[in-house]
Design a protein around this motif. Sequence first.
Motif, PDB file in Angstrom:
ATOM      1  N   HIS A   1      -0.520  44.714  -5.257  1.00 38.79           N
ATOM      2  CA  HIS A   1       0.674  44.449  -6.061  1.00 38.79           C
ATOM      3  C   HIS A   1       1.755  43.819  -5.200  1.00 38.79           C
ATOM      4  CE1 HIS A   1       2.300  48.104  -4.151  1.00 38.79           C
ATOM      5  NE2 HIS A   1       1.147  48.681  -4.481  1.00 38.79           N
ATOM      6  N   CYS A   2       2.652  43.114  -5.871  1.00 41.42           N
ATOM      7  CA  CYS A   2       3.767  42.467  -5.179  1.00 41.42           C
ATOM      8  C   CYS A   2       4.965  42.441  -6.115  1.00 41.42           C
ATOM      9  CB  CYS A   2       3.395  41.042  -4.746  1.00 41.42           C
ATOM     10  SG  CYS A   2       2.685  40.020  -6.061  1.00 41.42           S
ATOM     11  N   GLY A   3       6.147  42.252  -5.535  1.00 43.28           N
ATOM     12  CA  GLY A   3       7.355  42.101  -6.333  1.00 43.28           C
ATOM     13  C   GLY A   3       8.146  43.361  -6.557  1.00 43.28           C
ATOM     14  N   ALA A   4       7.673  44.509  -6.082  1.00 36.31           N
ATOM     15  CA  ALA A   4       8.414  45.764  -6.172  1.00 36.31           C
ATOM     16  C   ALA A   4       8.030  46.617  -4.970  1.00 36.31           C
ATOM     17  CB  ALA A   4       8.113  46.508  -7.466  1.00 36.31           C
ATOM     18  N   GLY A   5       8.963  47.491  -4.559  1.00 38.57           N
ATOM     19  CA  GLY A   5       8.661  48.306  -3.398  1.00 38.57           C
ATOM     20  C   GLY A   5       9.760  49.301  -3.097  1.00 38.57           C
ATOM     21  N   ALA A   6       9.543  50.067  -2.030  1.00 46.65           N
ATOM     22  CA  ALA A   6      10.453  51.156  -1.670  1.00 46.65           C
ATOM     23  C   ALA A   6      11.797  50.665  -1.151  1.00 46.65           C
ATOM     24  CB  ALA A   6       9.791  52.055  -0.624  1.00 46.65           C
ATOM     25  N   ASN A   7      11.869  49.397  -0.767  1.00 43.56           N
ATOM     26  CA  ASN A   7      13.127  48.794  -0.319  1.00 43.56           C
ATOM     27  C   ASN A   7      12.991  47.282  -0.464  1.00 43.56           C
ATOM     28  OD1 ASN A   7      11.717  47.864   2.104  1.00 43.56           O
ATOM     29  ND2 ASN A   7      11.918  49.967   2.847  1.00 43.56           N
ATOM     30  N   ARG A   8      14.038  46.562  -0.084  1.00 45.76           N
ATOM     31  CA  ARG A   8      14.029  45.112  -0.307  1.00 45.76           C
ATOM     32  C   ARG A   8      12.900  44.430   0.448  1.00 45.76           C
ATOM     33  NH1 ARG A   8      18.973  43.819   1.409  1.00 45.76           N
ATOM     34  NH2 ARG A   8      19.956  44.109  -0.628  1.00 45.76           N
ATOM     35  N   ASP A   9      12.681  44.810   1.693  1.00 45.09           N
ATOM     36  CA  ASP A   9      11.617  44.154   2.454  1.00 45.09           C
ATOM     37  C   ASP A   9      10.248  44.405   1.837  1.00 45.09           C
ATOM     38  OD1 ASP A   9      13.399  43.060   4.250  1.00 45.09           O
ATOM     39  OD2 ASP A   9      13.108  44.601   5.785  1.00 45.09           O
ATOM     40  N   ALA A  10      10.021  45.627   1.353  1.00 41.57           N
ATOM     41  CA  ALA A  10       8.738  45.932   0.726  1.00 41.57           C
ATOM     42  C   ALA A  10       8.561  45.157  -0.577  1.00 41.57           C
ATOM     43  CB  ALA A  10       8.633  47.433   0.471  1.00 41.57           C
ATOM     44  N   ALA A  11       9.635  45.034  -1.350  1.00 42.53           N
ATOM     45  CA  ALA A  11       9.548  44.294  -2.612  1.00 42.53           C
ATOM     46  C   ALA A  11       9.284  42.818  -2.383  1.00 42.53           C
ATOM     47  CB  ALA A  11      10.834  44.479  -3.411  1.00 42.53           C
ATOM     48  N   HIS A  12       9.773  42.296  -1.275  1.00 46.25           N
ATOM     49  CA  HIS A  12       9.602  40.877  -0.963  1.00 46.25           C
ATOM     50  C   HIS A  12       8.345  40.603  -0.137  1.00 46.25           C
ATOM     51  CE1 HIS A  12      13.477  38.967  -2.274  1.00 46.25           C
ATOM     52  NE2 HIS A  12      13.786  40.245  -2.392  1.00 46.25           N
ATOM     53  N   ALA A  13       7.625  41.632   0.250  1.00 48.78           N
ATOM     54  CA  ALA A  13       6.425  41.436   1.065  1.00 48.78           C
ATOM     55  C   ALA A  13       5.281  40.906   0.206  1.00 48.78           C
ATOM     56  CB  ALA A  13       6.020  42.751   1.720  1.00 48.78           C
ATOM     57  N   PRO A  14       4.468  40.027   0.745  1.00 49.22           N
ATOM     58  CA  PRO A  14       3.336  39.516  -0.041  1.00 49.22           C
ATOM     59  C   PRO A  14       2.193  40.513  -0.112  1.00 49.22           C
ATOM     60  CG  PRO A  14       3.291  38.577   2.158  1.00 49.22           C
ATOM     61  CD  PRO A  14       4.554  39.397   2.076  1.00 49.22           C
ATOM     62  N   ALA A  15       1.448  40.424  -1.200  1.00 49.69           N
ATOM     63  CA  ALA A  15       0.139  41.064  -1.266  1.00 49.69           C
ATOM     64  C   ALA A  15      -0.863  40.045  -0.744  1.00 49.69           C
ATOM     65  CB  ALA A  15      -0.199  41.458  -2.697  1.00 49.69           C
ATOM     66  N   VAL A  16      -1.590  40.392   0.279  1.00 54.54           N
ATOM     67  CA  VAL A  16      -2.510  39.456   0.927  1.00 54.54           C
ATOM     68  C   VAL A  16      -3.939  39.920   0.683  1.00 54.54           C
ATOM     69  CG1 VAL A  16      -3.225  38.388   3.087  1.00 54.54           C
ATOM     70  CG2 VAL A  16      -0.794  38.873   2.680  1.00 54.54           C
ATOM     71  N   LEU A  17      -4.740  39.033   0.111  1.00 55.75           N
ATOM     72  CA  LEU A  17      -6.153  39.317  -0.137  1.00 55.75           C
ATOM     73  C   LEU A  17      -6.996  38.255   0.551  1.00 55.75           C
ATOM     74  CD1 LEU A  17      -4.455  40.097  -2.954  1.00 55.75           C
ATOM     75  CD2 LEU A  17      -6.717  40.968  -3.538  1.00 55.75           C
ATOM     76  N   GLU A  18      -8.134  38.665   1.072  1.00 57.22           N
ATOM     77  CA  GLU A  18      -9.008  37.750   1.801  1.00 57.22           C
ATOM     78  C   GLU A  18     -10.324  37.584   1.057  1.00 57.22           C
ATOM     79  OE1 GLU A  18     -10.901  37.103   6.292  1.00 57.22           O
ATOM     80  OE2 GLU A  18      -9.415  38.677   5.918  1.00 57.22           O
ATOM     81  N   ARG A  19     -10.731  36.348   0.918  1.00 55.07           N
ATOM     82  CA  ARG A  19     -12.020  36.019   0.326  1.00 55.07           C
ATOM     83  C   ARG A  19     -12.644  34.879   1.125  1.00 55.07           C
ATOM     84  NH1 ARG A  19     -10.684  39.979  -1.887  1.00 55.07           N
ATOM     85  NH2 ARG A  19     -10.817  40.548  -4.109  1.00 55.07           N
ATOM     86  N   GLY A  20     -13.869  35.034   1.500  1.00 58.43           N
ATOM     87  CA  GLY A  20     -14.583  33.982   2.214  1.00 58.43           C
ATOM     88  C   GLY A  20     -13.889  33.535   3.486  1.00 58.43           C
ATOM     89  N   GLY A  21     -13.240  34.483   4.166  1.00 65.27           N
ATOM     90  CA  GLY A  21     -12.566  34.159   5.410  1.00 65.27           C
ATOM     91  C   GLY A  21     -11.211  33.498   5.252  1.00 65.27           C
TER      92      GLY A  21
ATOM     93  N   GLN B   1      17.144  47.249  -2.862  1.00 69.17           N
ATOM     94  CA  GLN B   1      18.196  47.092  -1.863  1.00 69.17           C
ATOM     95  C   GLN B   1      17.621  47.409  -0.484  1.00 69.17           C
ATOM     96  OE1 GLN B   1      21.106  45.804  -2.875  1.00 69.17           O
ATOM     97  NE2 GLN B   1      20.299  45.831  -4.986  1.00 69.17           N
ATOM     98  N   ALA B   2      18.462  47.297   0.536  1.00 70.75           N
ATOM     99  CA  ALA B   2      17.982  47.477   1.910  1.00 70.75           C
ATOM    100  C   ALA B   2      17.307  48.823   2.111  1.00 70.75           C
ATOM    101  CB  ALA B   2      19.143  47.313   2.890  1.00 70.75           C
ATOM    102  N   THR B   3      17.808  49.870   1.442  1.00 71.13           N
ATOM    103  CA  THR B   3      17.241  51.202   1.649  1.00 71.13           C
ATOM    104  C   THR B   3      16.893  51.897   0.334  1.00 71.13           C
ATOM    105  OG1 THR B   3      19.471  52.178   1.738  1.00 71.13           O
ATOM    106  CG2 THR B   3      18.471  51.507   3.824  1.00 71.13           C
ATOM    107  N   SER B   4      16.774  51.151  -0.755  1.00 69.28           N
ATOM    108  CA  SER B   4      16.447  51.777  -2.037  1.00 69.28           C
ATOM    109  C   SER B   4      15.439  50.928  -2.796  1.00 69.28           C
ATOM    110  CB  SER B   4      17.705  51.997  -2.876  1.00 69.28           C
ATOM    111  OG  SER B   4      18.350  50.775  -3.145  1.00 69.28           O
TER     112      SER B   4
END
Length: 338
Positions: A104-124, A144-147
């Motif tokens: 999943h992407c687009g939400a998270g425990a803080n701003r950095d987590a919400a903005h972090a990509p979901a990275v999946l690998e296929r065929g290298g 936010q930074a801490t929420s």
Amino acid sequence: MITLVLGGDVNLQARATPATAFERLEPLLKGADLRFVNLEGPLSGTAGDGDIPHKPNWRHSAPEMVEALTAAGIDVVSCANNVTYPAAAAMASLAVLDRAGIAHCGAGANRDAAHAPAVLERGGQKVAFLAYTSLCWPVGQAAQATSPGVAQAFATTSYQPDPRVIDIPGRPPLVRTAPVPEHLERLVADVRQARAGNDHVVVSMHWGLPGPDLTEYQVAYGRAAIDAGADLVAGHGPHSIQAVEVYRGRPILYSLGNLVFDWPAMRGRHLDGLLAGCMLGDEPRLELIPVRRNADNECEPLAGEEAGKVLRYVADLSALRGTTVTVRDGIASVVVGT
């Protein structure tokens, strides 16, 4: 070469057998390396008395509805949308997705987590998914930074008098929109960082208004994401199909419309959507297949003349963006990568 199937808004509610939610779409999903949708509704359970205070007829989905996603082989979802609210529901839903093994992407425990990509690998090869919402409650929803919360890409709105209002009183104003500068800067930085560490980048945007017309901010955000290195932009949120634009050889799918959608208030409304089949690599390709929710609210592919009508509509809208969409045998092809 990576094959990717993208769908639009998905809401899963009150299904006795959630594992069958996507079964009519299975032939279109099973051959892909990766499958993506926007999860329009947290899998957090409902209190039954209005789970979003400012949206009193809304009900969150039960955690067991995740079976619909796992049975369909959905690999990654966007959680950046206007109904991923409040923060407690967002975090509970992310925990359900984690237990089910769905990225999943687009939400998270803080701003950095919400903005972090979901990275999946296929065929290298690594594909990074980023997600943002321009449709957002102004208080307490954006991370936010801490929420906790969602990744926001908001826009400003202004009203410009019609040039002819001086001689024709009462003409409606022109609506002008633009990305919030700091949100645009963060999105561009996110895409650049994701591009530096991965082979491909897909950006999901929850934005726009119902109907065929695009807002100015959609075009601005979409093109900025491509300029920053995204392979494609997948839009949703209006619950309507909108144009495809090929910009610098990369597609912007302004709105894929609805896919499986169980919210009772949507029954009989906004029935059409698109599944986008993409090939990422040296010879990128894009194909569109129309889908529709039937009288039983089950989503299924369209065929024959009904498919042609929807795809010709997409072609007409896309032509206004300078993009050629070729329709044949219930499938639309878009030339990309040139």
